[in-house]
Design a protein around this motif. Structure first.
Motif, short mmCIF file in Angstrom:
data_model
loop_
_atom_site.label_atom_id
_atom_site.label_comp_id
_atom_site.label_asym_id
_atom_site.label_seq_id
_atom_site.Cartn_x
_atom_site.Cartn_y
_atom_site.Cartn_z
N GLY A 314 21.75 48.17 40.00
CA GLY A 314 22.22 47.13 40.98
C GLY A 314 22.72 45.99 40.37
N SER A 315 23.49 45.03 41.39
CA SER A 315 24.15 43.99 40.78
C SER A 315 23.93 42.65 41.88
N GLY A 316 24.90 41.75 41.68
CA GLY A 316 24.38 40.70 42.69
C GLY A 316 26.00 39.99 43.19
N ILE A 317 26.06 38.91 44.29
CA ILE A 317 26.89 38.24 44.53
C ILE A 317 26.51 36.74 44.36
N ARG A 318 27.34 35.94 43.65
CA ARG A 318 27.48 34.58 43.33
C ARG A 318 28.21 33.91 44.42
N PRO A 319 27.60 33.68 45.64
CA PRO A 319 28.42 32.85 46.64
C PRO A 319 29.00 31.48 46.03
N ALA A 320 30.27 31.29 46.40
CA ALA A 320 31.02 30.08 46.34
C ALA A 320 30.95 30.01 44.53
N GLY A 321 30.79 31.11 43.64
CA GLY A 321 30.51 31.04 42.16
C GLY A 321 29.48 30.07 41.73
N SER A 322 28.48 30.02 42.56
CA SER A 322 27.14 29.22 42.25
C SER A 322 26.59 29.94 41.13
N MET A 323 26.08 29.44 40.08
CA MET A 323 25.30 29.98 38.94
C MET A 323 23.74 29.58 39.05
N ALA A 324 23.42 29.17 40.28
CA ALA A 324 21.98 28.72 40.26
C ALA A 324 21.30 30.14 40.62
N GLU A 325 20.46 30.65 40.15
CA GLU A 325 19.64 31.79 40.22
C GLU A 325 19.10 31.92 41.76
N ALA A 326 18.73 30.71 42.51
CA ALA A 326 18.32 30.78 43.63
C ALA A 326 19.34 31.13 44.65
N ASP A 327 20.67 30.90 44.27
CA ASP A 327 21.86 31.51 45.32
C ASP A 327 22.22 32.59 45.16
N ARG A 328 21.76 33.53 43.93
CA ARG A 328 22.44 34.99 43.81
C ARG A 328 21.82 35.64 44.77
N ILE A 329 22.59 36.49 45.56
CA ILE A 329 22.36 37.45 46.46
C ILE A 329 22.19 38.74 45.77
N PRO A 330 21.09 39.39 45.88
CA PRO A 330 21.09 40.80 45.10
C PRO A 330 22.04 41.77 45.88
N LEU A 331 22.55 42.68 45.27
CA LEU A 331 23.39 43.76 45.90
C LEU A 331 22.73 44.95 45.28
N ALA A 332 22.14 45.67 46.14
CA ALA A 332 21.30 47.08 45.70
C ALA A 332 22.30 48.22 45.59
N PRO A 333 21.82 49.24 44.87
CA PRO A 333 22.51 50.57 44.78
C PRO A 333 23.08 50.75 46.14
N GLN A 334 24.56 51.24 46.25
CA GLN A 334 24.78 51.81 47.41
C GLN A 334 25.25 50.85 48.73
N GLN A 335 24.81 49.61 48.24
CA GLN A 335 25.35 48.57 49.30
C GLN A 335 26.47 48.03 49.22
N SER A 336 26.98 47.73 50.44
CA SER A 336 28.30 47.02 50.41
C SER A 336 28.20 45.75 50.95
N ARG A 337 29.35 44.82 50.55
CA ARG A 337 29.56 43.50 51.22
C ARG A 337 30.86 43.03 51.04
N VAL A 338 31.17 42.20 52.04
CA VAL A 338 32.67 41.56 51.83
C VAL A 338 32.60 40.47 51.15
N LEU A 339 33.54 40.22 50.09
CA LEU A 339 33.62 39.34 49.13
C LEU A 339 34.32 38.01 49.75
N GLY A 340 33.58 37.15 49.80
CA GLY A 340 33.88 35.85 50.65
C GLY A 340 34.71 35.03 49.81
N GLU A 341 35.22 34.12 50.47
CA GLU A 341 36.15 33.02 49.63
C GLU A 341 35.13 32.30 48.43
N ASN A 342 35.71 32.34 47.20
CA ASN A 342 35.17 31.87 46.10
C ASN A 342 33.81 32.56 45.60
#
Length: 384
Positions: A314-342
């Protein structure tokens, strides 16, 4: 030594391109190879191109920086170069990595204007300032490579500072780069091959350039023209949409790559897919164990970047480039997501991929030198 020089020329080859999305500066190769004062060597040397590229990487604080090189055809047979160097330049020309011209004229400035690139040159361009006002209006758009401690440094022609500064693509450049073009000359390395284009595509055999990576046409009396063959180009239809993504490891941008609608791109430790982005050479042992051979897949659909996790861990998405761990959105294996601005994808702590213009660099690391394999006796750098 001959083998070492061949290795460094191969490394330099990876830093020259005519892709508008990847080139970070434009230069005249015939000028750069004769900067004898930066190494005190022979009258002409292709290694000086590598030294200037290294200087550009240091100033931009980015690894794997690529340059757009304009080349006078006479350089292909220049006796001041070694036979091996001439062979290398001819290969670059045949592969469309450099732009070969019978009469370069102001093509270097035309490319800079169309693409918004900085120019690396000692030439003053006094007679062309009316046509290209940014020569005198924008500090840092033209910087001169000069001798410096440990290698070349840059001095701006206009204003203070020394860092090359990019501008915006001209309105004409935006229009030209919205289309794909076809050269009627057989085997044109710049405007041949690459799908679509009707009769012009059929005529242009031999080359296999993606239309998304075509250089900008030259303009002759307002007509899009092949800069190499001097003939009118045919309009091959809309150019595929693209997004430029960048890989950042430990805070340093290691490389950029182009994502187009034509083909997804997989990034990971060592992807097996064609065109995959290999990260393994920049990872520590723990990151190599976590990051899969193919870890994330990027696709461009209707202008949206879609990221899919294809890994084991798995991996994760950092919304708006935030490095705060609370803001990290998990991306599970085989999961897709639109990469938003920043937004950026985090494969492992400190290993991120995002849109190049939104992924700043600035790490306590020195970019990898393209000259690492150069024999020391071939270079005589000025003493600090």
């Amino acid at each position: 030594m001959r083998f070492e020089i061949s290795k460094v020329l191969d490394a330099i080859e990876g830093r020259v391109c005519t892709d508008p999305s990847l080139a970070r500066a434009v230069l005249d190769l015939a000028e750069v190879i004769r900067y004898q004062d930066i190494d005190g060597g022979r009258p002409a040397s292709l290694l000086r191109l590598g030294m200037v590229i290294d200087a550009l990487s240091r100033e931009l604080e980015e690894d794997s920086v690529q340059v757009y090189a304009v080349v006078h055809r006479a350089l292909l047979s220049d006796a001041d170069l070694t036979s091996n160097e001439r062979m290398v330049v001819r290969r670059w020309a045949d592969d469309g990595l450099v732009e070969v011209l019978d009469n370069p004229g102001d093509r270097m400035l035309e490319v800079a204007d169309l693409l918004g690139l900085p120019v690396l040159s000692r030439v003053r361009f006094d007679g062309l300032r009316g046509r290209f006002p940014w020569l005198v209006e924008q500090a840092g758009r033209v910087v001169a490579p000069v001798p410096g401690a440990g290698g070349p440094a840059f001095i701006a022609h206009v204003g203070g500072g020394h860092a090359p500064v990019a501008g915006k693509r001209s309105p004409t450049g935006v229009k030209l780069l919205a289309r794909q073009w076809r050269c009627p000359e057989s085997g044109c390395a710049l405007f041949g091959g690459g799908g679509g284009g009707g009769a012009f595509a059929d005529l242009a055999g031999g080359a296999d350039r993606s239309p998304a990576g075509q250089p900008p046409p030259a303009l002759r009396n307002g007509v899009p023209t092949c800069p190499r063959h001097g003939v009118r180009l045919g309009d091959g239809g809309p150019r595929p949409r693209t997004e430029v993504l960048a890989v950042r490891v430990g805070g340093l941008v290691r490389r950029r790559f182009v994502l187009s609608e034509e083909q997804p791109v997989v990034a990971g430790r060592a992807p097996e897919q064609d065109g995959g982005i290999m990260l393994g050479q920049w990872l520590n042992d723990e990151a190599r164990r976590w990051i899969s051979r193919g870890h994330v897949r990027f696709e461009l659909r209707v202008g949206e970047v879609i990221v899919t996790d294809v890994s084991t861990n798995g991996s994760g998405i950092r919304p708006a480039g935030s490095m705060a761990e609370a803001d990290r959105i998990p991306l599970a294996p085989q999961q897709s997501r639109v990469l938003g601005e920043n937004d950026m994808v985090e494969l492992y702590p400190g290993v991120q991929i995002g849109r190049a213009e939104e992924l700043p660099t600035g790490a306590p690391f020195t970019p990898t030198s393209v000259m690492a394999e150069a024999p020391t006796m071939a270079m005589r750098l000025p003493r600090p």
